[in-house]
Enzyme design. Structure first.
Site, short mmCIF file in Angstrom:
data_model
loop_
_atom_site.label_atom_id
_atom_site.label_comp_id
_atom_site.label_asym_id
_atom_site.label_seq_id
_atom_site.Cartn_x
_atom_site.Cartn_y
_atom_site.Cartn_z
N GLU A 292 -0.58 -2.99 -8.01
CA GLU A 292 -1.83 -3.29 -7.13
C GLU A 292 -2.54 -2.02 -6.91
O GLU A 292 -1.77 -1.02 -7.08
CB GLU A 292 -1.18 -3.57 -5.77
CG GLU A 292 -0.77 -3.27 -4.37
CD GLU A 292 -1.30 -2.98 -3.42
OE1 GLU A 292 -2.79 -2.78 -3.54
OE2 GLU A 292 -1.02 -2.27 -2.86
N SER B 200 0.99 -1.15 0.00
CA SER B 200 0.11 0.54 0.04
C SER B 200 0.92 1.60 0.06
O SER B 200 1.52 1.30 -1.37
CB SER B 200 -1.05 -0.39 1.15
OG SER B 200 -1.99 0.98 1.05
N HIS C 27 -4.57 -5.31 -1.72
CA HIS C 27 -5.30 -5.45 -0.75
C HIS C 27 -6.99 -6.42 -0.98
O HIS C 27 -7.47 -5.98 -0.38
CB HIS C 27 -5.76 -3.87 -1.25
CG HIS C 27 -5.15 -2.61 -0.33
ND1 HIS C 27 -4.51 -2.35 -2.05
CD2 HIS C 27 -5.35 -2.21 0.47
CE1 HIS C 27 -3.72 -1.09 -0.95
NE2 HIS C 27 -4.28 -0.86 0.32
#
Length: 335
Positions: free
Chosen positions: A238, A109, A305
């Site tokens: 991502e 992240s 995630h």
């Protein structure tokens, strides 16, 4: 040249919030992860930043950078932030990259901004994978558990990971399981334009790392020239919460900045975002990208995630194959 840290059992694990801290009502997540890893034989050092959270950050940027350097100066086995967040990028200008030792940095992240910047600036490999709070629980699923084996891989050796059997479609903090995640949906890796690809890994969360374009922390061309000797890059991304138009624009920005010059392919993690804007679906974005760049695009891989996720090493050579919905990633810690 790429250099690789190495983790040993009984090493110290340092926990510092490079982005968001953990609010009081979720402090139990830190405590449970600490207890689990100490049972596994590690020493765990959690600093004050991990326990605080205000205005979408654990502390002002300069304080977060200072805390990170305090941990790095002790040269622990690995530094793992509690989780990601929103405002990591502001601390980059406060980091002394010349002082960064050969210590693993692990996370995903918002943490991927730090990971990518460190590898691009120093040539030290960094690890995109689990966050600290996801290492609590009495057991760890086999995909997440590979973080240890990957980080313990010696320089010059290889480590292989396979796609998960099932993934988690949504977070349920109020409904814990022995291995934290609720792995209920069948995993299926997919491909466009080829099912096998090799190259040096670079990547992270596309929401945040595209902001490194045009900054001193995102000089991909210099890294490819000086650290990789011109070898091809295999990108992985991502997506946390961008819709398809946002993803498409970010990819175009990267392309125009030269990030996709001399690449071998691109991989995308599965995402609960990727919401279509009118008739622009994420599959169409992937198809256009594969056609435009003339490289394979692999997608819905175990990254990001929607856990679990494999551990991907920025700078390592990877050989990735997708067949019948299953994937194998072999990483070699080449200089």
């Amino acid at each position: 040249m790429i250099t690789y840290p190495i983790l040993h059992k009984q090493d110290q694990i340092s926990v510092t919030a490079v982005s968001s801290g953990v609010p009081p009502e979720l402090h139990f997540l830190l405590k449970e992860a600490k207890e689990k890893l100490e049972r596994d034989g590690y020493q765990v050092d959690i600093d004050d930043t991990a326990w605080t959270h205000k205005e979408l950050q654990a502390a002002p940027a300069s304080e977060r950078a200072k805390a990170l350097h305090v941990h790095l100066d002790k040269q622990p086995g690995v530094v793992i932030p509690p989780w990601g967040g929103h405002r990591l990028i502001s601390m980059l200008e406060h980091i002394d990259f010349a002082r960064i030792p050969h210590t693993w940095l692990l996370g995903y992240s918002d943490t991927s901004v730090l990971l990518l910047a460190v590898t691009l600036r120093t040539g030290i490999a960094t690890a995109h994978g689990t966050n600290f709070v996801d290492l609590r629980g009495s057991t760890t699923d086999s995909t997440t558990a590979m973080w240890e084996r990957v980080l313990m891989t010696p320089n010059g050796k290889t480590v292989s990971q396979r796609s998960s059997e099932h993934f988690q479609p949504e977070w349920q903090f109020d409904n814990p399981t022995p291995h934290i995640f609720h792995l209920t949906e069948p995993t299926e890796w997919k491909s466009i334009g080829g099912s096998s690809v090799q190259g040096r890994l670079l990547g992270g969360c596309i929401d945040v790392i595209h902001h490194l374009v045009g900054t001193p922390y995102g000089d991909v061309a210099a890294f490819q020239r000086d650290k990789l000797g011109g070898k091809s890059i295999l990108w992985y991304f991502e997506n946390c919460d961008m819709n398809t138009s946002d993803v498409w624009r970010s990819l175009q920005q990267m392309k125009l900045a030269g990030w996709f010059d001399h690449i071998s392919g691109i991989m995308f993690g599965r995402s609960s975002a990727n919401q279509a804007v009118e008739d622009l679906t994420i599959e169409l974005v992937y198809e256009e990208l594969a056609s435009e760049l003339q490289v394979p695009v692999l997608y819905d891989i175990d990254c990001g995630h929607m856990p679990p996720q494999v551990t991907l090493i920025n700078g390592a050579f990877a050989d990735v194959t997708v067949e019948n919905g299953k994937g194998i990633i072999v990483q070699e810690f080449r200089e």
